[in-house]
Motif scaffolding. Structure first.
Motif, PDB file in Angstrom:
ATOM      1  N   MET A 164       0.820  -1.214   0.000  1.00 33.30           N
ATOM      2  CA  MET A 164       0.000   0.000   0.000  1.00 33.30           C
ATOM      3  C   MET A 164       0.857   1.269   0.000  1.00 33.30           C
ATOM      4  N   TYR A 165       2.030   1.166   0.599  1.00 33.99           N
ATOM      5  CA  TYR A 165       2.908   2.333   0.770  1.00 33.99           C
ATOM      6  C   TYR A 165       4.047   2.310  -0.257  1.00 33.99           C
ATOM      7  N   ALA A 166       3.900   1.500  -1.273  1.00 27.45           N
ATOM      8  CA  ALA A 166       4.993   1.280  -2.224  1.00 27.45           C
ATOM      9  C   ALA A 166       5.350   2.524  -3.023  1.00 27.45           C
ATOM     10  N   ASP A 167       4.400   3.447  -3.215  1.00 26.67           N
ATOM     11  CA  ASP A 167       4.655   4.631  -4.024  1.00 26.67           C
ATOM     12  C   ASP A 167       5.236   5.784  -3.222  1.00 26.67           C
ATOM     13  N   ALA A 168       5.468   5.558  -1.932  1.00 25.26           N
ATOM     14  CA  ALA A 168       6.121   6.569  -1.101  1.00 25.26           C
ATOM     15  C   ALA A 168       7.603   6.641  -1.454  1.00 25.26           C
ATOM     16  N   TYR A 169       8.212   7.815  -1.247  1.00 25.72           N
ATOM     17  CA  TYR A 169       9.638   7.964  -1.521  1.00 25.72           C
ATOM     18  C   TYR A 169      10.448   7.187  -0.486  1.00 25.72           C
ATOM     19  N   ASN A 170      11.550   6.631  -0.927  1.00 23.26           N
ATOM     20  CA  ASN A 170      12.330   5.745  -0.067  1.00 23.26           C
ATOM     21  C   ASN A 170      12.836   6.445   1.191  1.00 23.26           C
ATOM     22  N   PHE A 171      13.177   7.732   1.086  1.00 21.44           N
ATOM     23  CA  PHE A 171      13.724   8.405   2.258  1.00 21.44           C
ATOM     24  C   PHE A 171      12.709   8.473   3.394  1.00 21.44           C
ATOM     25  N   SER A 172      11.429   8.585   3.042  1.00 24.99           N
ATOM     26  CA  SER A 172      10.400   8.656   4.089  1.00 24.99           C
ATOM     27  C   SER A 172      10.253   7.324   4.809  1.00 24.99           C
ATOM     28  N   LYS A 173      10.520   6.243   4.092  1.00 21.36           N
ATOM     29  CA  LYS A 173      10.469   4.917   4.718  1.00 21.36           C
ATOM     30  C   LYS A 173      11.664   4.722   5.650  1.00 21.36           C
ATOM     31  N   GLY A 174      12.840   5.139   5.181  1.00 23.59           N
ATOM     32  CA  GLY A 174      14.032   5.013   6.013  1.00 23.59           C
ATOM     33  C   GLY A 174      13.930   5.823   7.288  1.00 23.59           C
ATOM     34  N   TYR A 175      13.349   6.997   7.191  1.00 17.28           N
ATOM     35  CA  TYR A 175      13.238   7.888   8.345  1.00 17.28           C
ATOM     36  C   TYR A 175      12.348   7.286   9.428  1.00 17.28           C
ATOM     37  N   ALA A 176      11.339   6.523   9.028  1.00 20.24           N
ATOM     38  CA  ALA A 176      10.350   5.999   9.972  1.00 20.24           C
ATOM     39  C   ALA A 176      10.537   4.514  10.264  1.00 20.24           C
ATOM     40  N   THR A 177      11.698   3.984   9.936  1.00 20.20           N
ATOM     41  CA  THR A 177      11.980   2.572  10.192  1.00 20.20           C
ATOM     42  C   THR A 177      12.828   2.426  11.446  1.00 20.20           C
ATOM     43  N   TYR A 178      12.414   1.526  12.329  1.00 21.83           N
ATOM     44  CA  TYR A 178      13.141   1.269  13.566  1.00 21.83           C
ATOM     45  C   TYR A 178      13.284  -0.233  13.744  1.00 21.83           C
ATOM     46  N   ASN A 179      14.527  -0.674  13.969  1.00 23.84           N
ATOM     47  CA  ASN A 179      14.800  -2.116  14.096  1.00 23.84           C
ATOM     48  C   ASN A 179      14.237  -2.905  12.919  1.00 23.84           C
TER      49      ASN A 179
END
Length: 316
Positions: free
Chosen positions: A1-16
């Motif tokens: 569902m979130y595949a079209d988000a920019y990669n940097f936004s995923k990296g910023y909100a990823t923990y462990n």
């Protein structure tokens, strides 16, 4: 569902290794500049041509030399470049050992910022202002080429550019970076997780809804599909007073510039303490520029002392 988000936004909100939050906003940074000053000094004003002159930091300072010869300034203050430099970090600034202890691990992004800001300061390439101060804003209608700013920063320019409205444009600049962003998540004890999930899906994943967020609220959204359609349709964000950002940028739709910048950002090395550490870097940079810190090593020592005293980090 979130595949079209920019990669940097995923990296910023990823923990462990797990995505913990999502955002509807994309906040890539660009270099927003005055077309008239670029034309006067460089003989070009279109984004692709100006980008070629500012493609890396060596080119940036070569352009700064030409501006200085013409009695102009490349940016308003030496701290204007900080977000563009900081996001070049190659490792986390805080690392956690197996015993749970936390260590400060500053990388070259910090030293590079201190040295570049000092070069701007000593070389009189700026008007030596500080961000958000009245004289910094005043230079938006003065003799400064441009500002490093993100999507929401266009409102700062629009409110302070005076009769230079319509005489601006945006390019990626020397280095991709971000500035800001608002994230949403579901609290683990919520009594209504389905409704929370629906809200996050609509705000952060639904391309049609995100298209409307841009057209009705003026945000640049964190969705490649929505942004591609906005560019295809020739639609751009508007300011609160109804003026179009395209009009401020002399006919340029900023969505394409933002989308291009968003693809180059890497926030995978972000840590919880970065915002606080950046405040220490700011203070150390000011001290180095003004001579309170005699060398870049002295400035680094200031940062380490603050991190050890205030954050309890282990430093070497």
């Amino acid at each position: 569902m979130y595949a079209d988000a920019y990669n940097f936004s995923k990296g910023y909100a990823t923990y462990n290794g797990e995505l913990r939050a999502a955002t509807w906003q994309g906040c890539p940074g660009v270099f927003t500049y005055r077309r008239d000053i670029a034309q006067e000094v460089f003989g070009v004003s279109e984004p692709a041509d100006v980008q070629a002159l500012l493609k890396d930091w060596d080119s940036f300072f070569a352009a700064a030399d030409k501006l200085k010869e013409a009695g102009k300034y490349i940016v308003s203050g030496p701290d204007d470049i900080k977000y563009a430099v900081w996001d070049s970090q190659k490792q986390p600034w805080v690392t956690i050992a197996e015993d749970g202890s936390e260590k400060l691990t500053l990388d070259d992004a910090v030293t590079t910022y201190l040295e570049l800001a000092k070069k701007l300061y000593d070389g009189d390439y700026t008007k030596k202002t500080q961000a958000w101060q009245p004289d910094w804003y005043a230079n938006m209608s003065g003799d400064v080429l441009g500002y490093f700013g993100t999507t929401w920063f266009m409102r700062q320019i629009e409110g302070n550019c005076g009769d230079t409205f319509g005489n601006w444009a945006a390019c990626t600049g020397p280095s991709p970076y971000h500035w800001g962003g608002t994230y949403v998540m579901v609290g683990k004890d919520t009594p209504n997780p389905d409704l929370c999930a629906f809200l996050i899906y609509e705000m952060c994943c639904d391309a049609e809804m995100m298209y409307k967020i841009t057209t009705e609220k003026g945000d640049f959204v964190n969705n490649r599909v929505a942004n591609a359609k906005l560019v295809e349709d020739g639609v751009a964000p508007i300011f609160d007073d109804g003026k179009s950002m395209v009009d401020m940028l002399g006919g340029q739709n900023p969505i394409q510039a933002w989308a291009d910048a968003a693809e180059g950002i890497d926030l995978s090395n972000t840590t919880y303490a970065d915002s606080t550490i950046k405040s220490y870097i700011d203070a150390a940079s000011t001290a180095y520029n003004t001579g309170e810190a005699a060398t870049v090593d002295d400035a680094i020592a200031m940062i380490k002392k603050d991190a050890e005293t205030n954050l309890g980090l282990i430093v070497e």
